[in-house]
Structure formats: structure tokens, C-alpha cells
Design an enzyme around this catalytic site. Sequence first.
Site, PDB file in Angstrom:
ATOM      1  CG  ASP A 117     -20.630  32.189  16.671  1.00  0.00           C
ATOM      2  OD1 ASP A 117     -19.917  31.179  16.503  1.00  0.00           O
ATOM      3  OD2 ASP A 117     -21.304  32.365  17.697  1.00  0.00           O
TER       4      ASP A 117
ATOM      5  CG  ASP B  87     -21.878  30.831  -0.317  1.00  0.00           C
ATOM      6  OD1 ASP B  87     -21.115  31.597  -0.936  1.00  0.00           O
ATOM      7  OD2 ASP B  87     -23.073  30.666  -0.633  1.00  0.00           O
TER       8      ASP B  87
ATOM      9  CE1 TYR C 171     -26.397  27.425   1.017  1.00  0.00           C
ATOM     10  CE2 TYR C 171     -24.519  27.344  -0.447  1.00  0.00           C
ATOM     11  CZ  TYR C 171     -25.235  27.988   0.525  1.00  0.00           C
ATOM     12  OH  TYR C 171     -24.812  29.200   1.013  1.00  0.00           O
TER      13      TYR C 171
END
Length: 359
Positions: free
Chosen positions: A225, A249, A142
Site C-alpha cells: 500500500d 501486476d 494467480y
Amino acid sequence: MSSYRITLLAGDGIGPEITAVAQKLLEAVAQKHRFGISFDPQPMGGAAIDVCGEPLPASTLEACRSSDAVLLAAIGGPQYDSQPRQKRPESGLLALRAGMELFANLRPVKIVPALIGASTLREEVISGVDLMVVRELTGGIYFGQPKGRVKTDSGEERGFNTMTYSSSEIDRIARVAFDLAVGRQGRLCSVDKANVLDVSQLWRERVDAMAGDYPAVEVSHLYVDNAAMQLVRNPRQFDVLLTGNLFGDILSDEAAMLTGSIGMLPSASLGSDGPGLFEPVHGSAPDIAGQDKANPLAMVLSAAMMLRVGLGQDAAAASLETAVEQVLASGLRTGDLMAEGCTPVGCGAMGEALLAALN
Ligand code: NAD
């Protein structure tokens, strides 16, 4: 006798209603556990735009920085949506996190037995879940440079971001997670994508290196994952989940939904030293503001988290959490949690019931 000064940011929408409940409970719990507590209410978000023309006045930030902890309800509302970005309530929140140098975001997910039916998952999967997501908040993809959009020679457009972590950034967030694990069940699972990403390989090495300092903590690693899958398959296996900004997040929202009720979720954001910021995960709920319909429990649980994580008052935190469990077990519910056979109450009455349970 210890004494604490709390900066109180009631903000917008349902903020003032749920803040009033939390303040009364904090005063009562301080008296019960014999420590001092005082409150310094400051304008923030839309409420600050209304009085000072900006969402985070310098005086509010200064008050936050110099207090023992900051308790924020929620900010935002539709009347501010048309304002330029720097004049929006949400910009005040980002500036507050940056101004207090808060790099660690903590989201506990604990199933309250009385609300087990609110989850979309089966009871046998979620009963007993008690985990903490520790997300790095100020680095990773980010914020990494370079980033942007360019036109290539062939006339195509290309967008790009950079996922980057330095060893010191990894170490400081990992230490928060290890320290938390010591005070919990002693298990830390670090989540990365080390099979593909170089940045994740460094992440994994640094976590393993720090494990030597914490012999009592059992460390494991999962690819993101697999972690996403395990969270809904068997969430009870987790104690502390440590991860970077992007993966955190996504995983923290997935973990939050295990409980099924947004009105129940607290959070904390911490820096290296200095006060922490404690706030419910939900927003300002403008659709029910001022109608005595808000569920104050996420705010009360945020206050409990402030007591435990921010001020080291574990017994007082446990008192607040027990009061929440008792009131729910007695069948009282605000509208968002209402179920068959339960008794509907407003925000104020829920606060009174919590006070009675506490005393
Ligand atoms: P929201 O969380 O405010 O509301 C979503 C839904 O959940 C609404 O129906 C609301 O009534 C309900 N809800 C939320 N909290 C509740 C509570 N404590 N009790 C009962 N019901 C509750 O999210 P939104 O509608 O997307 O956003 C509304 C405003 O809040 C926006 O301006 C947004 O930017 C802001 N927001 C602020 C924060 C924050 O302060 N940290 C976080 C998220 C959203």
C-alpha cells in the site's frame, strides 16, 4: 565474433509494421558494434491461427526455445474474439510463457526528457525517473492451490484463492532482481504485505537472507500500500522494485503510466536459463493496423532490452536508446505522441529517422 539467432514473432495488427522497423535497426546496430545477428520469423497469435489453426504451433515454440532470444511484437484482433479460449491469440502467449518457463517479468520505466509533458504527473516529480519493476510471473495467488468456488452448508457461495510462495520460488526471482540492481544504481526495494500475510513474511526473510550475497546492493522493504503511494509521490527514490505476481501486476501498470505513453514501454520475461522473451507492453492496436500510424519505439526499446539483458550487448543497446532519444528530441512524433510544434511522421518514416540517427 559473437553471433545470435533471434526468433521473430511479428504477430497481428501493427505487429508486422513495427517488427520491420526493429529488424532493420538490429541489423544496422549489429554491423556497427561488430556482431552477427540472424532472424527466424515464425507465426504466432492470430497469424498462426490463420495458417495452422492454433495460436502457438509446436514449431514456433521449438524455434523460440532453441534461439538466443525471442522478440515478439503483439498478438490479437477482434476477428478472433469469438473463438473458443484455446483457439484465441492470447492463449498462445500464455502457452509461450509457460513453454519457455519464464518466471520473471521486467518492466523498465524511464522518462525520456522530450516526452516529459506526456505524463499526468508534474515535471519535477517525474524528471529523472529510471526504475525497473521485477514481477514474479508464474506463482503466487494467480496459480496457488486450493482455489475455486463452493456452496457452503448455509447455501451461501464462497470463492477463494491461495497466495503461496516456496522459498525456491522467492529465491530465483530475488536473484534476478539483485543481479539487475548490481548493474544499475545498486538499490533494491522489495514490496510485500508482511504486516498481514505469512507468505510475505517468508518473502521478506528470503530477500534479507540473499542480501548477504550482494554487499554492494542496498536493500529496503515496503508494504504494497505504501509502495503504491510512493510511486506517484516520489518515483525517483526507486531503482529496482521486486515483488510477487499480484502486487507486481498492479504496481507495474501504475509505474508504466508515469511515462504517460503506452507506445514507449518495453518489457522482458526471463527464465532460469534459456532465451528470454522481449516485447512491447502495448497490444496489436487493430484500430490503426496497416495504416502506417503505429509508434515503433516500444518495439525498438524492447529490441534494446533484448540486446542488453538477453545478449549482453550493452553498447549496442545504448546506441539504440540514444537514437530513440535523438529522434524524439528532433521533434518527430507518431500520432499517439503528437504535441504542438512537433512534426508528424508515420511508422516507416520514424524507422528511417532512427536508422539515420544510429548511423
Ligand atoms: P492496445 O495496446 O492494442 O491499444 C490500445 C490503444 O493504444 C489503441 O488506441 C491503440 O491504437 C493505441 N496503441 C497501442 N500501441 C500503439 C502503438 N505502438 N502506436 C500507436 N498507438 C498505439 O490494446 P487493446 O486495444 O486493448 O487490445 C487490442 C488487441 O491487442 C486485443 O486483441 C488484445 O487482446 C491484444 N493485446 C495483446 C498484447 C500482447 O500481445 N502482449 C497486450 C495487450 C493487448
